[in-house]
Enzyme design. Structure first.
Site, PDB file in Angstrom:
ATOM      1  CG  HIS A  34      -1.913  -1.057   1.326  1.00 58.93           C
ATOM      2  ND1 HIS A  34      -1.902  -2.013   2.302  1.00 58.93           N
ATOM      3  CD2 HIS A  34      -2.997  -1.324   0.557  1.00 58.93           C
ATOM      4  CE1 HIS A  34      -2.938  -2.832   2.147  1.00 58.93           C
ATOM      5  NE2 HIS A  34      -3.615  -2.439   1.092  1.00 58.93           N
ATOM      6  CE  LYS A  82      -1.848  -9.980  -3.454  1.00 54.52           C
ATOM      7  NZ  LYS A  82      -3.251  -9.949  -3.194  1.00 54.52           N
TER       8      LYS A  82
HETATM    9  P1  AMP Z   1      -6.644  -3.451  -0.613  1.00 56.94           P
HETATM   10  O1  AMP Z   1      -6.477  -2.685   0.642  1.00 56.94           O
HETATM   11  O2  AMP Z   1      -6.250  -4.881  -0.514  1.00 56.94           O
HETATM   12  O3  AMP Z   1      -7.999  -3.230  -1.256  1.00 56.94           O
HETATM   13  O4  AMP Z   1      -5.599  -2.838  -1.627  1.00 56.94           O
HETATM   14  C1  AMP Z   1      -5.563  -1.457  -1.896  1.00 56.94           C
HETATM   15  C2  AMP Z   1      -4.667  -1.239  -3.088  1.00 56.94           C
HETATM   16  O5  AMP Z   1      -3.363  -1.728  -2.788  1.00 56.94           O
HETATM   17  C3  AMP Z   1      -5.147  -1.996  -4.332  1.00 56.94           C
HETATM   18  O6  AMP Z   1      -4.986  -1.156  -5.463  1.00 56.94           O
HETATM   19  C4  AMP Z   1      -4.232  -3.181  -4.375  1.00 56.94           C
HETATM   20  O7  AMP Z   1      -4.035  -3.705  -5.669  1.00 56.94           O
HETATM   21  C5  AMP Z   1      -2.942  -2.590  -3.823  1.00 56.94           C
HETATM   22  N1  AMP Z   1      -2.070  -3.643  -3.299  1.00 56.94           N
HETATM   23  C6  AMP Z   1      -2.434  -4.667  -2.495  1.00 56.94           C
HETATM   24  N2  AMP Z   1      -1.375  -5.470  -2.261  1.00 56.94           N
HETATM   25  C7  AMP Z   1      -0.326  -4.947  -2.935  1.00 56.94           C
HETATM   26  C8  AMP Z   1       1.044  -5.325  -3.101  1.00 56.94           C
HETATM   27  N3  AMP Z   1       1.548  -6.418  -2.527  1.00 56.94           N
HETATM   28  N4  AMP Z   1       1.836  -4.539  -3.870  1.00 56.94           N
HETATM   29  C9  AMP Z   1       1.337  -3.416  -4.459  1.00 56.94           C
HETATM   30  N5  AMP Z   1       0.056  -3.018  -4.349  1.00 56.94           N
HETATM   31  C10 AMP Z   1      -0.778  -3.764  -3.595  1.00 56.94           C
END
Ligand code: AMP
Length: 284
Positions: free
Chosen positions: A37, A152
């Site tokens: 994030h 991801k």
């Molecule tokens: P989430 O909180 O899981 O909904 O993720 C929020 C954002 O962070 C989304 O755009 C995800 O694709 C991105 N994200 C989640 N995990 C990763 C990671 N390991 N590397 C880069 N971006 C990520």
């Protein structure tokens, strides 16, 4: 860092930036933040004048109530992390703020076709409708110039790109690379729920994706899928799918062709925890 819980306060504050032609970068998240994030935050800081992060666990994108209930929530730690990382503005609304009782927030009228029928779309009915609904709602509140999302969630990124295209939204979507733990496991908020045994089993996901790249020289996509599913099962995981798709439009592929980049996408359960990951395995 400014913290807003009410959209009206956030909008009033951002209006001032906008009137001074400051470019706004937006990083939507569901919290339980990790370095992946923060890499989106840094990408925004490198691009825009001011960065807004949101933390909102969106109920409409969960197709399993247990998943929503057990989704990790670490607000105090998240606030510290964002503050220390130099985030300008954090938006942390309650559900009623995003989905007010006074009116129904529409699911965007976007024809996704097969994009929403394969992989996550097939295995998580209604998930992408919920994702589009919340992303469009947050975009209308924040009105950013740039939107940062992670590769991801490759299918999500593709679908949001399509939503932006079909609705002619004036925002530039920036896809950011997946950050991984030193052993290769893709960083995910859900990783904290893994038992030590499932954490080591989960390694097979990134390992199999990496190996699938080397199999592409000798095997067909169908053979690679079969071999990968077996490898995941042998590692003690329960795979939901391992699919090879055109990286541009997510059409599933049954041959490798020059000029067509192929991405392998996988979802598998390690114990109770459902994990997804992907990797380009044929550069075209
Ligand atoms: P989430 O909180 O899981 O909904 O993720 C929020 C954002 O962070 C989304 O755009 C995800 O694709 C991105 N994200 C989640 N995990 C990763 C990671 N390991 N590397 C880069 N971006 C990520």
């Amino acid at each position: 860092m400014y913290l807003f819980k009410k959209s009206a306060d956030l909008q009033a504050f951002l209006a001032d930036y906008r009137s001074r032609n400051r470019q706004i970068g937006f990083v939507p998240t569901m919290g339980a933040l990790h370095k992946g994030h923060l890499s989106l935050l840094h990408a925004s800081q490198d691009t825009a004048h001011v960065t807004v992060c949101s933390i909102f666990v969106n109920p409409t994108q969960f197709n399993e109530s247990a998943d929503l209930q057990h989704y990790p929530r670490t607000p105090g730690r998240d606030i510290d992390l964002l503050h220390n990382a130099g985030c300008d503005i954090l938006f942390m609304p309650e559900v009623e703020e995003v989905y007010p009782a006074e009116y129904e927030v529409p699911v965007p009228d976007v024809a996704l076709g097969h994009l929403a029928e394969v992989m996550e779309g097939e295995h998580r009915p209604g998930h992408f409708e919920g994702v589009m609904q919340v992303v469009l709602r947050l975009l209308s509140l924040v009105q950013p110039d740039f939107l940062f999302m992670g590769q991801k969630d490759y299918q999500q990124l593709t679908i949001i790109r399509e939503m932006i295209r079909q609705l002619s939204l004036e925002v530039e979507l920036v896809g950011c690379p997946t950050l991984r733990e030193p052993d290769g496991l893709a960083m995910s908020s859900r990783n904290v729920r893994l038992s030590p045994e499932d954490r080591s089993r989960a390694l097979a996901i990134s390992q199999t994706l990496a190996e699938a790249g080397s199999w592409a020289a000798a095997l067909s996509p169908g053979e690679i899928q079969e071999k990968a599913l077996n490898a995941l099962r042998e590692a003690g995981l329960v795979p939901e799918y391992f699919k090879l798709a055109d990286a541009e439009n997510l059409q599933l592929v049954d041959t490798f062709e020059a000029g067509r980049e192929v991405i392998a996408c996988v979802a598998a359960r390690a114990g109770e925890v459902r994990l997804i990951d992907n990797r380009v395995i044929y550069p075209g």
